[in-house]
Structure formats: structure tokens, C-alpha cells
Design a protein around this motif. Structure first.
Motif, PDB file in Angstrom:
ATOM      1  N   THR A 122      40.644  32.245  39.511  1.00 47.13           N
ATOM      2  CA  THR A 122      40.904  31.467  38.301  1.00 47.13           C
ATOM      3  C   THR A 122      39.949  31.925  37.209  1.00 47.13           C
ATOM      4  OG1 THR A 122      41.609  29.550  39.601  1.00 47.13           O
ATOM      5  CG2 THR A 122      41.036  29.168  37.298  1.00 47.13           C
ATOM      6  N   VAL A 123      40.499  32.289  36.074  1.00 43.38           N
ATOM      7  CA  VAL A 123      39.727  32.699  34.905  1.00 43.38           C
ATOM      8  C   VAL A 123      40.028  31.698  33.798  1.00 43.38           C
ATOM      9  CG1 VAL A 123      39.380  34.511  33.175  1.00 43.38           C
ATOM     10  CG2 VAL A 123      39.805  35.134  35.558  1.00 43.38           C
ATOM     11  N   THR A 124      38.974  31.146  33.183  1.00 49.05           N
ATOM     12  CA  THR A 124      39.144  30.103  32.182  1.00 49.05           C
ATOM     13  C   THR A 124      38.377  30.447  30.917  1.00 49.05           C
ATOM     14  OG1 THR A 124      39.300  28.468  33.982  1.00 49.05           O
ATOM     15  CG2 THR A 124      38.978  27.623  31.745  1.00 49.05           C
ATOM     16  N   ASP A 125      39.098  30.613  29.807  1.00 47.69           N
ATOM     17  CA  ASP A 125      38.503  30.825  28.472  1.00 47.69           C
ATOM     18  C   ASP A 125      37.469  31.945  28.479  1.00 47.69           C
ATOM     19  OD1 ASP A 125      40.033  28.738  27.402  1.00 47.69           O
ATOM     20  OD2 ASP A 125      38.533  27.239  27.955  1.00 47.69           O
ATOM     21  N   SER A 150      42.643  33.105  29.918  1.00 47.57           N
ATOM     22  CA  SER A 150      42.793  32.192  31.056  1.00 47.57           C
ATOM     23  C   SER A 150      43.965  32.674  31.902  1.00 47.57           C
ATOM     24  CB  SER A 150      43.048  30.755  30.590  1.00 47.57           C
ATOM     25  OG  SER A 150      41.937  30.230  29.890  1.00 47.57           O
ATOM     26  N   HIS A 202      45.500  32.687  36.396  1.00 48.58           N
ATOM     27  CA  HIS A 202      45.296  32.287  37.791  1.00 48.58           C
ATOM     28  C   HIS A 202      46.124  33.203  38.692  1.00 48.58           C
ATOM     29  CE1 HIS A 202      44.685  29.764  41.318  1.00 48.58           C
ATOM     30  NE2 HIS A 202      45.990  29.832  41.537  1.00 48.58           N
ATOM     31  N   GLY A 246      32.780  31.456  29.086  1.00 53.31           N
ATOM     32  CA  GLY A 246      33.927  31.203  29.940  1.00 53.31           C
ATOM     33  C   GLY A 246      33.528  31.118  31.406  1.00 53.31           C
ATOM     34  N   ARG A 247      34.533  30.989  32.259  1.00 59.18           N
ATOM     35  CA  ARG A 247      34.274  30.745  33.677  1.00 59.18           C
ATOM     36  C   ARG A 247      35.214  31.582  34.538  1.00 59.18           C
ATOM     37  NH1 ARG A 247      32.071  27.108  37.197  1.00 59.18           N
ATOM     38  NH2 ARG A 247      33.313  26.488  39.021  1.00 59.18           N
ATOM     39  N   GLN A 305      36.232  31.926  38.709  1.00 55.32           N
ATOM     40  CA  GLN A 305      36.090  31.382  40.046  1.00 55.32           C
ATOM     41  C   GLN A 305      36.862  32.292  41.009  1.00 55.32           C
ATOM     42  OE1 GLN A 305      34.204  28.654  40.285  1.00 55.32           O
ATOM     43  NE2 GLN A 305      34.270  28.383  42.509  1.00 55.32           N
TER      44      GLN A 305
END
Length: 322
Positions: A3-6, A22, A24, A57-58, A60
């Protein structure tokens, strides 16, 4: 699984290479990442693998944060880079076995897995040939084998089919799907829109570091303008014909060097085909084709204005703006 967010990545004194991405990728899924050169695809892969630090950003990866635990991320993630693997003095068999051992398989299991991949990819004629004597396509297949020998839970492949012949390309796609069937989350970078349309579960279109569109191939195809497209290839760029007034396109025609692409509804197909046939008989064009609208049409619509200057003729009848 991934998961990649912003996600934002900026280099010094430059525009963002990744600008709020973003996405997934779930276990058992193959997601294709499409985009022009410089769209930010490889930078994204490097950050997921813990090889580059995001600006913000993040990310996971399973239950791992590659920023906080880059070493652990590299154990969870397997990466096939765009560049050729360094195979000087190493045979495909040795390279695949060695990487499987490095990633935790026993000597016996690594040898057995290498045999399976060599057979599945039709690499047997070159399995014991030194790397410096291998063709580009065989080197790409070997690099894939090095990733697939003992894959991580997330597998990222950067242009895996480059230089691979059509027969072995099909075998390669079968093994990519096999990784997903084993439960891996597969993120695959490609420029080959037709391959992606046939072979992936979902597609993410990236341009200028941003996600422009995402969905299954069928969902993205539904965004195409018109039911059909007429493609003409002129004998030279200065002889590219202009669309006559009596043919009504479903959307703006696209002029790309020697190529004209016209979106059409089915009721305009007969007149357009007759016009193309006249051009071919008069030798004003080399070839033409009338095809169903597909993913390539949507891709060109989304990113076409960002190709190299001069590749597209500007004007009211040449705009590719969505």
C-alpha cells in the motif's frame, strides 16, 4: 500486501518525481504500472524496496515500513531492475541457484527451483553459457529467474519483457502469473500497453509523478472515445492526410509523426474505410487498419500531450487533451 499512500519524492532543486501517488497491490494480484519515460515509475520501485527515502507519504509492505526498516523491506521485496543483471562469468543456472540460496533456499531446493525455471522459460540451450555470451533477451529471462527463484511476498518487475522474443515472452508472462498464484503481490512496470491489456489484473497510469487513472483493463477501455479507431501510416510525415469533412470522427484525430489515428463510431466506419482504401490505391499512405477501440487509445488520450515536443501536431484537430 503493498500500500502506497500520498507518496512524494523530490530531488534537490527539482519538481517532484513522485507527486502524491497512492496505489494498492494485493496478494495474488498482478498490477501493471504504465507511463512514459520519466513518469516516476522506477523511483517508486526504489522507495518501496527501501533503496530511496520518500520526501513524504507512507509505504506499507506487508507489515513493514521500508523507511523505518529498509533491511527487512529488502527481504520481503524482490526486485527485477530495468538494467541488465551483472552476469559476467556466471551462467544462468549459477545465477538463479545463487540468488535462491541468498534468499534462503537450501542448496538442493535452490538447484531444483533453478531447473524448474530454466525449463519453464525455455532457457536450457543457454543454461550453462557464461553471461557475457548471452543475448539481451536471455539475460532478461535470467534476471527474472533470479527474482522468481525464491521470491519475496512483494515482487516488482521493471520492464521484464524487454528484448525477449515472442515465444519466450509468452512463457515469461505465464511465470509472472504463477508468482501471483503463489500469493505474491506483483507490481510490473511496462511500456507495452497491449501486453498489459492482456495480462494484468489492474492498471495504474502514471504521468508526471501522478496517478492519472486506475482500474481493470475493461474499466479503462470503457473510457475510450468511439467504438473503433482508424489508423493510417503515411509514406512520409509531410504527406500525412487530413481528415476530410464528410467523415465525422467520434473525437479529436491524433497526428503522430507519420501516423493518423481517428476515433470513430460504427456508423462512420464505412465512409472512413472507403477513404483509406482510396489513399492506399493512390499510394498516399503505406498502410491502414480499422480496429476496435482499446486501452492504447485511452493511454494516448491520458498522456499523449506529454510526449516529446513535435511528436504531435498541435491544432484544433490534433489535441489529445482528455
Amino acid at each position: 500486501m503493498l500500500t502506497v499512500t500520498d507518496l512524494v519524492k523530490c530531488y534537490r532543486r527539482g519538481a517532484p518525481v513522485n507527486d502524491g501517488i497512492s496505489l494498492h497491490v494485493g496478494a495474488g494480484e498482478v498490477v501493471g504500472l504504465l507511463g512514459h519515460n520519466g513518469a516516476g515509475k522506477t523511483t517508486l520501485i526504489n522507495q518501496v524496496a527501501g533503496l530511496a527515502m520518500p520526501t513524504s507519504g507512507r509505504i506499507q509492505v506487508d507489515d513493514c515500513d521500508p523507511v523505518a526498516e529498509p533491511g527487512r523491506a529488502r527481504r520481503i521485496v524482490s526486485v527485477m531492475p530495468q538494467a541488465h543483471a551483472p552476469l559476467a562469468g556466471v551462467t544462468p543456472r549459477q545465477a538463479i541457484e545463487s540468488m535462491a540460496r541468498i534468499r534462503g533456499l537450501s542448496r538442493r531446493a535452490g538447484r531444483a527451483r533453478a531447473e524448474v525455471l530454466i525449463a519453464a522459460l525455455a532457457l536450457s540451450p543457454w543454461a550453462d553459457t557464461a553471461g557475457e555470451r548471452l543475448s539481451g533477451g536471455v539475460r532478461r529471462l535470467t534476471a527474472f529467474g533470479m527474482v522468481a527463484g525464491a521470491p519475496g511476498r512483494v515482487v516488482m518487475l521493471d520492464e521484464p519483457t524487454n528484448d525477449v522474443d515472442p515465444v519466450r515472452r509468452r512463457l515469461l508472462w505465464e511465470q509472472i502469473r504463477a508468482l501471483a498464484d503463489q500469493g505474491c503481490a506483483v507490481l510490473l512496470v511496462t511500456h507495452n500497453v497491449a501486453e498489459a491489456e492482456r495480462s494484468v489484473d489492474r492498471i495504474v497510469v502514471l504521468n508526471g509523478g501522478k496517478v492519472l487513472a486506475e482500474g481493470t483493463p475493461a474499466q479503462l477501455r470503457s473510457r475510450a472515445v468511439g467504438e473503433l479507431r482508424l489508423e493510417l501510416v503515411a509514406t512520409s510525415a509531410d504527406r500525412l492526410p487530413r481528415l476530410p469533412d464528410h467523415i465525422r470522427p467520434a473525437g479529436p484525430p491524433m497526428y503522430l509523426a507519420r501516423r493518423l489515428v481517428v476515433p470513430l463510431d460504427s456508423d462512420a466506419a464505412s465512409e472512413a474505410l472507403a477513404w483509406a482504401q482510396r489513399l492506399r490505391r493512390s499510394q498516399d499512405i503505406d498502410e491502414f487498419a480499422l480496429l476496435p477501440a482499446g486501452l492504447e487509445d485511452v493511454y494516448l488520450k491520458l498522456v499523449g500531450n506529454d510526449v516529446a515536443p513535435g511528436a504531435i501536431k498541435e491544432g484544433s484537430d490534433a489535441s489529445l487533451a482528455p
